[in-house]
Design an enzyme around this catalytic site. Structure first.
Site, PDB file in Angstrom:
ATOM      1  N   VAL A  47       7.810   2.459  -1.881  1.00 46.13           N
ATOM      2  CA  VAL A  47       8.732   3.299  -1.125  1.00 46.13           C
ATOM      3  C   VAL A  47       8.622   2.888   0.340  1.00 46.13           C
ATOM      4  O   VAL A  47       7.518   2.798   0.880  1.00 46.13           O
ATOM      5  CB  VAL A  47       8.381   4.798  -1.280  1.00 46.13           C
ATOM      6  CG1 VAL A  47       9.257   5.657  -0.385  1.00 46.13           C
ATOM      7  CG2 VAL A  47       8.513   5.235  -2.736  1.00 46.13           C
ATOM      8  N   GLY A 105       0.786  -1.230   0.000  1.00 45.66           N
ATOM      9  CA  GLY A 105       0.000   0.000   0.000  1.00 45.66           C
ATOM     10  C   GLY A 105       0.814   1.274   0.000  1.00 45.66           C
ATOM     11  O   GLY A 105       0.264   2.371  -0.009  1.00 45.66           O
ATOM     12  N   HIS A 106       2.140   1.164   0.016  1.00 42.49           N
ATOM     13  CA  HIS A 106       2.998   2.367   0.117  1.00 42.49           C
ATOM     14  C   HIS A 106       4.093   2.291  -0.936  1.00 42.49           C
ATOM     15  O   HIS A 106       5.238   1.985  -0.583  1.00 42.49           O
ATOM     16  CB  HIS A 106       3.604   2.453   1.512  1.00 42.49           C
ATOM     17  CG  HIS A 106       4.140   3.803   1.863  1.00 42.49           C
ATOM     18  ND1 HIS A 106       5.415   4.207   1.573  1.00 42.49           N
ATOM     19  CD2 HIS A 106       3.566   4.848   2.484  1.00 42.49           C
ATOM     20  CE1 HIS A 106       5.614   5.428   2.022  1.00 42.49           C
ATOM     21  NE2 HIS A 106       4.504   5.833   2.582  1.00 42.49           N
ATOM     22  N   PHE A 107       3.952   2.517  -2.060  1.00 46.07           N
ATOM     23  CA  PHE A 107       2.754   2.847  -2.814  1.00 46.07           C
ATOM     24  C   PHE A 107       2.581   1.795  -3.899  1.00 46.07           C
ATOM     25  O   PHE A 107       3.588   1.336  -4.445  1.00 46.07           O
ATOM     26  CB  PHE A 107       2.891   4.219  -3.458  1.00 46.07           C
ATOM     27  CG  PHE A 107       3.164   5.315  -2.461  1.00 46.07           C
ATOM     28  CD1 PHE A 107       2.131   5.851  -1.707  1.00 46.07           C
ATOM     29  CD2 PHE A 107       4.451   5.799  -2.271  1.00 46.07           C
ATOM     30  CE1 PHE A 107       2.377   6.877  -0.797  1.00 46.07           C
ATOM     31  CE2 PHE A 107       4.705   6.818  -1.365  1.00 46.07           C
ATOM     32  CZ  PHE A 107       3.665   7.356  -0.620  1.00 46.07           C
TER      33      PHE A 107
END
EC number: 4.2.1.59
Length: 170
Positions: A72, A65-67
């Protein structure tokens, strides 16, 4: 002058060689997958400073989810890797006095993030003790990738015995 002293968790000493491997780290701090964020410690000057290594891999859950499509490493996890490296240094410095105690993160100051950390990077986490008074330790941490600073911060931690309720849950 190198003040490193080998212990059961430190089969070797000197920069560039593993002196505390993942098994040794897991004996020293309570963190586990997916939140164990230091893979080995390659150098320690007992009670003063040390260097940890974190290999950043695409399989780490936070990258989902990041990203999406542009992974990252969250800056807060880079700071956490510094805190875990510092926790290993505290436990190493205290030796048997650290048994049954846990290092808790207390505060952070001056955190700066210089560039993104992505899968395939290797974090070199340098922690230096600034102060030690009683159960409180203060550190300066710097994370580097390929020699370039990616993050830095000053932070404090406290080593305590877990509460009876926390011990009962374990």
């Amino acid at each position: 002058m190198d003040q490193s002293v080998p212990s059961e968790n430190q089969p070797e000493t000197g920069e560039g060689r593993t002196i505390i491997d993942i098994a040794g780290i897991m004996k020293m701090i309570p963190h586990r997958y997916p939140f164990l964020l230091v893979d080995r410690v390659i150098d320690i000057v007992r009670g003063e400073r040390g260097i940890g290594i974190k290999n950043v891999t695409a399989s780490e859950s936070h990258f989902a989810g990041h990203f999406p499509n542009h992974p990252v490493m969250p800056g807060v996890l880079i700071i956490e890797s510094m805190a875990q490296t510092a926790a290993v240094l505290v436990v190493d410095a205290l030796g048997t006095d650290a048994e049954g105690r846990v290092v808790y993160f207390m505060s952070i100051e001056g955190a700066k993030f210089r560039r993104p950390v992505v899968p395939g990077d290797q974090l070199r986490i340098e922690c230096e003790r600034l102060q030690h008074r009683g159960n409180v330790w203060k550190f300066r941490g710097t994370a580097r990738v390929d020699g370039q600073i990616v993050a830095e911060a000053s932070f404090a931690a406290m080593i305590l015995r877990p509460s009876p309720a926390q011990q009962a849950e374990a």
